[in-house]
Design an enzyme around this catalytic site. Sequence first.
Site, PDB file in Angstrom:
ATOM      1  N   THR A 185      -7.820  41.227   8.628  1.00  0.00           N
ATOM      2  CA  THR A 185      -6.359  41.288   8.644  1.00  0.00           C
ATOM      3  C   THR A 185      -5.958  42.481   9.489  1.00  0.00           C
ATOM      4  OG1 THR A 185      -4.346  41.145   7.322  1.00  0.00           O
ATOM      5  CG2 THR A 185      -6.058  42.607   6.484  1.00  0.00           C
ATOM      6  N   HIS A 212      -3.465  39.854   1.904  1.00  0.00           N
ATOM      7  CA  HIS A 212      -2.623  40.807   2.643  1.00  0.00           C
ATOM      8  C   HIS A 212      -1.270  40.816   1.950  1.00  0.00           C
ATOM      9  CE1 HIS A 212      -1.200  42.351   6.806  1.00  0.00           C
ATOM     10  NE2 HIS A 212      -0.216  42.548   5.940  1.00  0.00           N
ATOM     11  N   CYS A 232       1.669  47.555   4.230  1.00  0.00           N
ATOM     12  CA  CYS A 232       1.010  46.472   3.490  1.00  0.00           C
ATOM     13  C   CYS A 232      -0.365  46.930   2.995  1.00  0.00           C
ATOM     14  CB  CYS A 232       0.831  45.247   4.386  1.00  0.00           C
ATOM     15  SG  CYS A 232       2.376  44.526   4.969  1.00  0.00           S
TER      16      CYS A 232
END
Length: 149
Positions: A12, A35, A18
């Site tokens: 990711t 994620h 995040c």
Amino acid sequence: MKLCRAPGVLVTYALGSCIGICLYDSVIKLGAMVHIMLPNAPQGGNDSVYKFADTGVKEALRRMGTFGAVKSRITAKIAGGAKMFDTFDNSQWGNIGERNAKAVKDALRQEGIKILKEDVGLNYARTLYFESATGTATVKAYGKPEKKL
């Protein structure tokens, strides 16, 4: 959220505020990566459950179970949760990364999942790679040394 078995690798990109969550059952070499973008899902929302710490962790664990993972064997590694922007006030958006990290840790603790390693906070974005053959997570960030989790 994605799942893979050995020898698969999950990745990711651009984890700013995040959080990337790597979940792993070492016996069957099953990995999952979530994620998450925000701490809590809104009431009655239509968004993907995987966007939120409170619902994303729970659903990823459920999905891993359908592929043979045993919850008591699953461990976690997390990265991200940076403070990407300075704000002039202390609004709830001022440090969403910190709030995300706390929510992810709380969600994992509630599910009985141990966090083995983490790379959270500070003020830079990360890319997270997760190898299902070994359970190794690698964090890469521009201008920073690579970290193995």
